[in-house]
Write an enzyme that holds these catalytic residues in place. Structure first.
Site, PDB file in Angstrom:
ATOM      1  N   ASP A   1       1.451 -12.147   3.845  1.00  0.00           N
ATOM      2  CA  ASP A   1       2.854 -11.879   3.500  1.00  0.00           C
ATOM      3  C   ASP A   1       3.659 -13.170   3.554  1.00  0.00           C
ATOM      4  OD1 ASP A   1       2.631 -12.062   6.306  1.00  0.00           O
ATOM      5  OD2 ASP A   1       3.001  -9.940   6.605  1.00  0.00           O
TER       6      ASP A   1
ATOM      7  N   ASP B   1       6.344  -1.434  15.674  1.00  0.00           N
ATOM      8  CA  ASP B   1       6.659  -0.190  14.953  1.00  0.00           C
ATOM      9  C   ASP B   1       5.457   0.332  14.164  1.00  0.00           C
ATOM     10  OD1 ASP B   1       6.497  -2.020  12.878  1.00  0.00           O
ATOM     11  OD2 ASP B   1       8.515  -1.653  12.097  1.00  0.00           O
TER      12      ASP B   1
ATOM     13  N   GLU C   1       6.278  -1.582   6.427  1.00  0.00           N
ATOM     14  CA  GLU C   1       7.016  -0.918   7.496  1.00  0.00           C
ATOM     15  C   GLU C   1       6.762   0.592   7.448  1.00  0.00           C
ATOM     16  OE1 GLU C   1       8.062  -2.718   9.720  1.00  0.00           O
ATOM     17  OE2 GLU C   1       9.594  -4.179   9.188  1.00  0.00           O
TER      18      GLU C   1
ATOM     19  N   HIS D   1       3.670  -1.447  11.985  1.00  0.00           N
ATOM     20  CA  HIS D   1       3.489  -2.031  10.648  1.00  0.00           C
ATOM     21  C   HIS D   1       2.218  -2.873  10.560  1.00  0.00           C
ATOM     22  CE1 HIS D   1       6.179  -5.735  11.727  1.00  0.00           C
ATOM     23  NE2 HIS D   1       4.930  -6.086  11.826  1.00  0.00           N
TER      24      HIS D   1
HETATM   25  C1  F6R Z   1       2.172 -11.404  10.061  1.00  0.00           C
HETATM   26  C2  F6R Z   1       2.298  -9.965   9.833  1.00  0.00           C
HETATM   27  C3  F6R Z   1       2.737  -9.009  10.871  1.00  0.00           C
HETATM   28  C4  F6R Z   1       2.297  -9.378  12.285  1.00  0.00           C
HETATM   29  C5  F6R Z   1       2.842  -8.362  13.278  1.00  0.00           C
HETATM   30  C6  F6R Z   1       2.471  -8.715  14.707  1.00  0.00           C
HETATM   31  O1  F6R Z   1       1.684 -12.063   8.916  1.00  0.00           O
HETATM   32  O2  F6R Z   1       2.064  -9.557   8.748  1.00  0.00           O
HETATM   33  O3  F6R Z   1       2.245  -7.726  10.553  1.00  0.00           O
HETATM   34  O4  F6R Z   1       0.902  -9.403  12.340  1.00  0.00           O
HETATM   35  O5  F6R Z   1       4.222  -8.287  13.155  1.00  0.00           O
HETATM   36  O6  F6R Z   1       3.109  -9.908  15.051  1.00  0.00           O
HETATM   37  P1  F6R Z   1       2.730 -10.678  16.374  1.00  0.00           P
HETATM   38  O7  F6R Z   1       1.319 -11.064  16.244  1.00  0.00           O
HETATM   39  O8  F6R Z   1       3.642 -11.870  16.395  1.00  0.00           O
HETATM   40  O9  F6R Z   1       2.964  -9.723  17.492  1.00  0.00           O
END
Ligand code: F6R
Length: 260
Positions: free
Chosen positions: A67, A136, A143, A138
């Site tokens: 992303d 959440d 989301e 995701h």
């Molecule tokens: C990052 C992404 C997100 C993260 C998720 C967890 O490229 O797509 O889905 O993997 O928000 O983030 P962290 O690892 O910082 O807790």
């Protein structure tokens, strides 16, 4: 779904790094799907060390981003291409032109999203997609409410995700509202999907994703449909799992490469 519970976040990182190393040894031209955020950082650090020890090489591989934020200048330090280069690829032998991401600077974003999905197909598909999970639920930036078959597209971040990611910016207001993310259908096209989660705040979303109902309200639950999905956790992130004892027993004492 294979659930591997390790003692510490470092042990989890070792398991992830070993999976990447084994893949690249078997298939030097592998396509690696890279996630940003904190979850994969331990694995990236280990892979950098292993590369310096001349135990893993990425020169023939390609890397693709999961992303990217919309609205940050390309040279912004928190643009995900910059983050992945800083945290991983610039420290190994993967040339910058072998790192691909969605073109969030294009005038026509829907066309750029479709181009990215086409590129992933032209590269032969993703061999291993590394993933983290949002508090959440995701996956990527899909989301809650995301279509389980979605393709790469523009998404609006939830308030919760913007708050979680504010730690990377000087002020919470600087966190972009929009992103381009691989869709859940795009992500699950990868031949192997590997989610890594560590720490207590991940216990609840992990339990919903792994053992809860398959539901758009928890996008990461889509991994339950994947024929080769691995979830690597430390004890804190595994705390909400009903079947934790079973997973521990199933993988007890095996070297990490035997799990996966
Ligand atoms: C990052 C992404 C997100 C993260 C998720 C967890 O490229 O797509 O889905 O993997 O928000 O983030 P962290 O690892 O910082 O807790």
């Amino acid at each position: 779904m294979e659930v591997v519970i390790t003692w510490t976040a470092e042990d989890a990182a070792r398991v992830v790094a070993d999976v990447v190393m084994r893949l690249v040894a078997e298939r030097p031209a592998a396509v690696l799907g890279l996630a940003t955020g904190t979850s994969p950082l331990g694995a990236y650090r280990l892979l950098i060390e292993e590369h310096r020890a001349r135990k893993v090489f990425f020169a023939a591989a390609r890397a693709v981003l999961l992303d990217e934020y919309i609205g940050l200048p390309p040279d912004h330090p928190e643009a995900y291409r910059a983050v992945i280069r800083r945290e991983f690829t610039d420290h190994v032998d993967l040339a910058p032109d072998r790192l691909h991401g969605p073109d969030v600077w294009a005038d026509d974003l829907p066309a750029a999203c479709a181009r990215y999905d086409r590129l992933l197909a032209e590269l032969g598909g993703v061999d291993l997609q590394l993933l983290g999970i949002g508090t959440d639920g995701h996956l990527g930036f899909n989301e809650p409410g995301s279509s389980l078959r979605s393709r790469t597209r523009v998404k609006t971040l939830t308030t919760a995700t913007r708050a979680d990611n504010a730690r990377f910016f000087a002020s919470p207001d600087e966190v972009p509202h929009h992103v381009v993310t691989q869709g859940l259908g795009t992500i699950t096209d990868a031949r192997h999907v590997l989610l890594v989660a560590t720490g207590k705040p991940k216990a609840e979303p992990v339990a919903r994703a792994v053992e809860g109902p398959l539901a758009a309200v928890c996008p990461a639950s889509v991994l339950q449909l994947h024929p080769h999905a691995t979830v690597v956790l430390d004890e804190a992130a595994a705390a909400g799992l009903q079947l934790a004892d079973y997973y521990r027993e199933a993988y007890a004492g095996k070297p990490s490469w035997q799990h996966l």
